[in-house]
Design an enzyme around this catalytic site. Structure first.
Site, PDB file in Angstrom:
ATOM      1  N   ASP A   1       4.842   0.399  11.757  1.00  7.86           N
ATOM      2  CA  ASP A   1       3.596  -0.222  11.270  1.00  7.86           C
ATOM      3  C   ASP A   1       3.476  -1.672  11.717  1.00  7.86           C
ATOM      4  O   ASP A   1       2.381  -2.236  11.693  1.00  7.86           O
ATOM      5  CB  ASP A   1       3.529  -0.153   9.736  1.00  7.86           C
ATOM      6  CG  ASP A   1       3.400   1.273   9.251  1.00  7.86           C
ATOM      7  OD1 ASP A   1       3.555   1.492   8.040  1.00  7.86           O
ATOM      8  OD2 ASP A   1       3.174   2.154  10.093  1.00  7.86           O
TER       9      ASP A   1
ATOM     10  N   LYS B   1       0.851  -1.208   0.000  1.00  2.00           N
ATOM     11  CA  LYS B   1       0.000   0.000   0.000  1.00  2.00           C
ATOM     12  C   LYS B   1       0.885   1.256   0.000  1.00  2.00           C
ATOM     13  O   LYS B   1       0.634   2.185  -0.772  1.00  2.00           O
ATOM     14  CB  LYS B   1      -0.863   0.022   1.249  1.00  2.00           C
ATOM     15  CG  LYS B   1      -1.471   1.382   1.565  1.00  2.00           C
ATOM     16  CD  LYS B   1      -2.323   1.390   2.804  1.00  2.00           C
ATOM     17  CE  LYS B   1      -1.566   1.629   4.073  1.00  2.00           C
ATOM     18  NZ  LYS B   1      -1.241   3.048   4.364  1.00  2.00           N
ATOM     19  N   ASN B   2       1.929   1.263   0.823  1.00  2.00           N
ATOM     20  CA  ASN B   2       2.717   2.484   0.991  1.00  2.00           C
ATOM     21  C   ASN B   2       3.696   2.732  -0.146  1.00  2.00           C
ATOM     22  O   ASN B   2       4.406   3.729  -0.144  1.00  2.00           O
ATOM     23  CB  ASN B   2       3.430   2.469   2.349  1.00  2.00           C
ATOM     24  CG  ASN B   2       2.428   2.619   3.478  1.00  2.00           C
ATOM     25  OD1 ASN B   2       1.273   2.987   3.248  1.00  2.00           O
ATOM     26  ND2 ASN B   2       2.843   2.323   4.685  1.00  2.00           N
TER      27      ASN B   2
ATOM     28  N   ARG C   1      -8.193  -0.519   4.664  1.00  2.00           N
ATOM     29  CA  ARG C   1      -7.364   0.504   4.023  1.00  2.00           C
ATOM     30  C   ARG C   1      -6.045  -0.104   3.553  1.00  2.00           C
ATOM     31  O   ARG C   1      -5.435   0.389   2.604  1.00  2.00           O
ATOM     32  CB  ARG C   1      -7.086   1.643   5.021  1.00  2.00           C
ATOM     33  CG  ARG C   1      -8.300   2.481   5.373  1.00  2.00           C
ATOM     34  CD  ARG C   1      -7.901   3.675   6.206  1.00  2.00           C
ATOM     35  NE  ARG C   1      -6.661   4.213   5.686  1.00  2.00           N
ATOM     36  CZ  ARG C   1      -5.729   4.798   6.450  1.00  2.00           C
ATOM     37  NH1 ARG C   1      -5.920   4.919   7.741  1.00  2.00           N
ATOM     38  NH2 ARG C   1      -4.620   5.261   5.921  1.00  2.00           N
TER      39      ARG C   1
ATOM     40  N   CYS D   1      -4.898  12.138  12.313  1.00  3.60           N
ATOM     41  CA  CYS D   1      -5.607  10.871  12.106  1.00  3.60           C
ATOM     42  C   CYS D   1      -5.557  10.148  13.457  1.00  3.60           C
ATOM     43  O   CYS D   1      -5.196  10.726  14.469  1.00  3.60           O
ATOM     44  CB  CYS D   1      -4.926  10.058  11.015  1.00  3.60           C
ATOM     45  SG  CYS D   1      -3.400   9.317  11.581  1.00  3.60           S
TER      46      CYS D   1
ATOM     47  N   ARG E   1      -0.065  14.369  12.963  1.00  2.00           N
ATOM     48  CA  ARG E   1       0.479  14.147  11.618  1.00  2.00           C
ATOM     49  C   ARG E   1       0.835  15.480  10.937  1.00  2.00           C
ATOM     50  O   ARG E   1       0.239  15.890   9.960  1.00  2.00           O
ATOM     51  CB  ARG E   1      -0.490  13.358  10.738  1.00  2.00           C
ATOM     52  CG  ARG E   1      -0.950  12.047  11.319  1.00  2.00           C
ATOM     53  CD  ARG E   1       0.153  11.023  11.524  1.00  2.00           C
ATOM     54  NE  ARG E   1       0.740  10.503  10.318  1.00  2.00           N
ATOM     55  CZ  ARG E   1       0.256   9.494   9.619  1.00  2.00           C
ATOM     56  NH1 ARG E   1      -0.869   8.928   9.981  1.00  2.00           N
ATOM     57  NH2 ARG E   1       0.870   9.068   8.535  1.00  2.00           N
TER      58      ARG E   1
HETATM   59  C1  EPZ Z   1       4.375   6.856   6.175  1.00  2.00           C
HETATM   60  O1  EPZ Z   1       3.621   7.865   6.809  1.00  2.00           O
HETATM   61  C2  EPZ Z   1       3.443   5.661   6.082  1.00  2.00           C
HETATM   62  N1  EPZ Z   1       2.272   6.002   5.276  1.00  2.00           N
HETATM   63  C3  EPZ Z   1       3.009   5.242   7.482  1.00  2.00           C
HETATM   64  O2  EPZ Z   1       2.216   4.067   7.340  1.00  2.00           O
HETATM   65  C4  EPZ Z   1       4.257   4.891   8.294  1.00  2.00           C
HETATM   66  O3  EPZ Z   1       3.859   4.569   9.610  1.00  2.00           O
HETATM   67  C5  EPZ Z   1       5.200   6.098   8.315  1.00  2.00           C
HETATM   68  O4  EPZ Z   1       5.525   6.486   6.959  1.00  2.00           O
HETATM   69  C6  EPZ Z   1       6.503   5.786   9.040  1.00  2.00           C
HETATM   70  O5  EPZ Z   1       7.133   4.714   8.426  1.00  2.00           O
HETATM   71  C7  EPZ Z   1       2.374   5.979   3.932  1.00  2.00           C
HETATM   72  O6  EPZ Z   1       3.422   5.709   3.373  1.00  2.00           O
HETATM   73  C8  EPZ Z   1       1.124   6.313   3.159  1.00  2.00           C
HETATM   74  P1  EPZ Z   1       6.513  10.152   8.319  1.00  2.00           P
HETATM   75  P2  EPZ Z   1       4.208   9.383   6.863  1.00  2.00           P
HETATM   76  O7  EPZ Z   1       6.377  11.427   7.564  1.00  2.00           O
HETATM   77  O8  EPZ Z   1       4.888   9.688   5.589  1.00  2.00           O
HETATM   78  C9  EPZ Z   1       6.604  13.306  11.867  1.00  2.00           C
HETATM   79  C10 EPZ Z   1       0.375   2.671   7.699  1.00  2.00           C
HETATM   80  O9  EPZ Z   1      -0.045   2.114   8.724  1.00  2.00           O
HETATM   81  N2  EPZ Z   1       6.500  14.321  10.806  1.00  2.00           N
HETATM   82  O10 EPZ Z   1       7.733   9.320   8.138  1.00  2.00           O
HETATM   83  O11 EPZ Z   1       3.120  10.282   7.311  1.00  2.00           O
HETATM   84  C11 EPZ Z   1       5.281  12.556  12.017  1.00  2.00           C
HETATM   85  O12 EPZ Z   1       4.415  13.283  12.885  1.00  2.00           O
HETATM   86  C12 EPZ Z   1       0.841   4.108   7.758  1.00  2.00           C
HETATM   87  O13 EPZ Z   1       0.473   2.117   6.561  1.00  2.00           O
HETATM   88  C13 EPZ Z   1       6.650  15.661  11.143  1.00  2.00           C
HETATM   89  O14 EPZ Z   1       6.848  15.998  12.309  1.00  2.00           O
HETATM   90  O15 EPZ Z   1       5.263   9.214   8.021  1.00  2.00           O
HETATM   91  C14 EPZ Z   1       5.699  11.243  12.610  1.00  2.00           C
HETATM   92  O16 EPZ Z   1       5.849  11.408  14.009  1.00  2.00           O
HETATM   93  C15 EPZ Z   1       0.643   4.724   9.122  1.00  2.00           C
HETATM   94  N3  EPZ Z   1       6.546  16.602  10.175  1.00  2.00           N
HETATM   95  C16 EPZ Z   1       7.068  11.001  11.988  1.00  2.00           C
HETATM   96  O17 EPZ Z   1       7.509  12.270  11.469  1.00  2.00           O
HETATM   97  C17 EPZ Z   1       6.318  16.258   8.855  1.00  2.00           C
HETATM   98  O18 EPZ Z   1       6.239  17.175   8.002  1.00  2.00           O
HETATM   99  C18 EPZ Z   1       7.050   9.974  10.858  1.00  2.00           C
HETATM  100  O19 EPZ Z   1       6.249  10.496   9.874  1.00  2.00           O
HETATM  101  C19 EPZ Z   1       6.161  14.903   8.533  1.00  2.00           C
HETATM  102  C20 EPZ Z   1       6.266  13.947   9.509  1.00  2.00           C
END
Ligand code: EPZ
Length: 417
Positions: free
Chosen positions: A306, A22-23, A398, A116, A121
């Site tokens: 995840d 999915k990701n 999802r 979410c 997020r």
């Molecule tokens: C991706 O989310 C995945 N989703 C998530 O999978 C996964 O848990 C996550 O990466 C971490 O591996 C998809 O790929 C669609 P991040 P993403 O930006 O990109 C903080 C699932 O279950 N952050 O790496 O949103 C954020 O708050 C989902 O399949 C900021 O602070 O993850 C978090 O604490 C859930 N500012 C951390 O970084 C930003 O601008 C990781 O977020 C962006 C992120």
């Protein structure tokens, strides 16, 4: 609200195939906006999130249709650059369209994705990086309006955190920008590599995908490509957890062992026999798992956040105490209260969960509250004696395609109602 009814206590047997990631599918569907002509994504999972992405693509004026496990996208006649609130609310990770739309049309408008189930997020890293590439971004009344009238220009971007989504948005915005972009502290997830493989096949010049430094030389045009999406490593980890929690001996087909390098040792140290050979994993669990080594969720190649919920579900019936430290998201222990209803013994203190293994879980009615929490509850229900009802299965759908059929093919007694 769909539910699963699971009669637990059975061992699993046989083999099951892992579907596409999915990701990886979601950023790839955004990337299709950048290539003229037809793109074919093979091994694309049929999920509510991929459906939502196809609806966004059609709204933008692209053709997007599914033919069995392939999704065909043609963005030649795209004529919009905005994503309406209802589509954004359906899937907050639609933020990954921002960089691609901005690159394609010079103007992208979407509502703030908002939080979410996992927490607020934020998207500050995305916004800061796109501004560095020359975008003007106005955020007001919950709307993000990005413009790059003079086009996007390559830049040096240092991420304060290796955000997966921010790395993807930068790549999608930079791949046709003028000049070179360097991302330091880039996310190294396999889904980033898959996205860059797709883009390089389309004619992009991206170097270092999968490493902490990614260099992107902007190109003028990208052509439509055919691409096979990598398997979903989190679905694989979920099936491993199901086998471990039920003392089963199964085969998991269609995996990439390297993507599971931080997960396999956890199961081996808790007593499972794991052997991978040419894309197939054979996992044989002991009658009862030993406690797991301390698990800290980290950016790739560390243990993936995840996989925390499904692996924790297996730990609830291990012998001894297992410790989970959730370093990535603020609020990713919502499955704990529901696991406790199934008889688990778990204490949570801030980002640490201590799981004292119990001899067995017992059936109960439980409620899923997020995607991977739903997967964890299913793993626990498979181990619990009796009939467990899990509501909130729309969260599961999802990210898991026909999961009740996949589990039934392994001998589980699962009914979707
Ligand atoms: C991706 O989310 C995945 N989703 C998530 O999978 C996964 O848990 C996550 O990466 C971490 O591996 C998809 O790929 C669609 P991040 P993403 O930006 O990109 C903080 C699932 O279950 N952050 O790496 O949103 C954020 O708050 C989902 O399949 C900021 O602070 O993850 C978090 O604490 C859930 N500012 C951390 O970084 C930003 O601008 C990781 O977020 C962006 C992120």
């Amino acid at each position: 609200m769909s539910r699963y009814v699971i009669c637990g206590g059975n061992k699993l047997c046989g083999s099951a195939e892992v579907h596409g990631a999915k990701n990886s599918a979601l950023p790839l569907m955004a990337a299709a906006v950048l290539t003229g002509g037809e793109n074919v994504l093979f091994n694309c999972p049929d999920l509510s999130d991929t459906d939502a992405s196809m609806r966004i693509l059609r709204y933008l004026g692209c053709e997007a249709r599914r033919e069995s496990d392939a999704v065909i996208i043609n963005s030649s006649h795209m004529f919009r650059g905005d994503i309406p609130d209802d589509l954004m609310r359906e899937m907050r990770s639609s933020i990954v369209f921002l960089g691609a739309i901005l690159s394609r049309t010079g103007r992208a408008v979407m509502t703030f994705p908002g939080g979410c189930e996992l927490g607020p997020r934020p998207i500050d890293l995305h916004i800061k990086a796109l501004k560095a590439l020359g975008a003007e971004i106005v955020e007001r009344h919950g709307i993000i309006e990005c413009t790059a009238g003079k086009g996007l220009k390559g830049a040096k971007i240092a991420l304060s955190f290796p955000s997966v989504g921010a790395t993807e948005n930068i790549i999608l915005a930079a791949v046709k920008a003028e000049g070179t972009t360097t991302i330091t502290n880039a996310a190294r997830e396999p889904e980033i590599v898959d996205l860059c493989d797709f883009l390089n096949s389309a004619g992009a010049c991206i170097y270092g995908a999968g490493e902490g430094v990614i260099v992107i030389d902007g190109v003028k045009t990208l052509s439509g490509v055919q691409h096979t999406i990598i398997p979903d490593r989190i679905v694989a980890a979920t099936l491993m957890s199901a086998a471990a929690a039920t003392g089963s001996d199964i085969e998991i087909d269609g995996i990439i062992q390297a993507h599971l390098s931080s997960i396999i040792p956890v199961f081996e140290e808790s007593g499972c026999f794991v052997k991978c050979d040419c894309g197939t994993m054979h996992i044989k669990a002991p009658e009862r798992l030993r406690a797991m080594p301390i698990i800290r969720t980290m950016p790739y190649p560390g243990f993936p956040t995840d996989a925390q919920a499904p692996v924790m579900a297996a730990a609830t019936v291990a012998e001894g105490a297992s410790v989970f430290v959730e370093n990535i998201f603020e609020n990713r222990f919502k499955h704990v209260t529901e696991l406790i209803r199934l008889g688990a013994d778990i204490k949570v203190e801030n980002k640490v969960a201590v799981v004292n293994g119990v001899k067995s879980l017992y059936a109960a009615n439980v409620q899923a509250q997020d995607l991977r929490g739903a997967a964890g509850l299913i793993v626990a229900a498979l181990a619990a004696e009796g009939k467990t009802e899990i509501s909130g299965i729309e969260y599961l759908e999802r990210g898991y395609e026909n999961f009740e059929l996949l589990l039934s093919s392994l001998g589980a007694d699962v009914l979707k109602v």
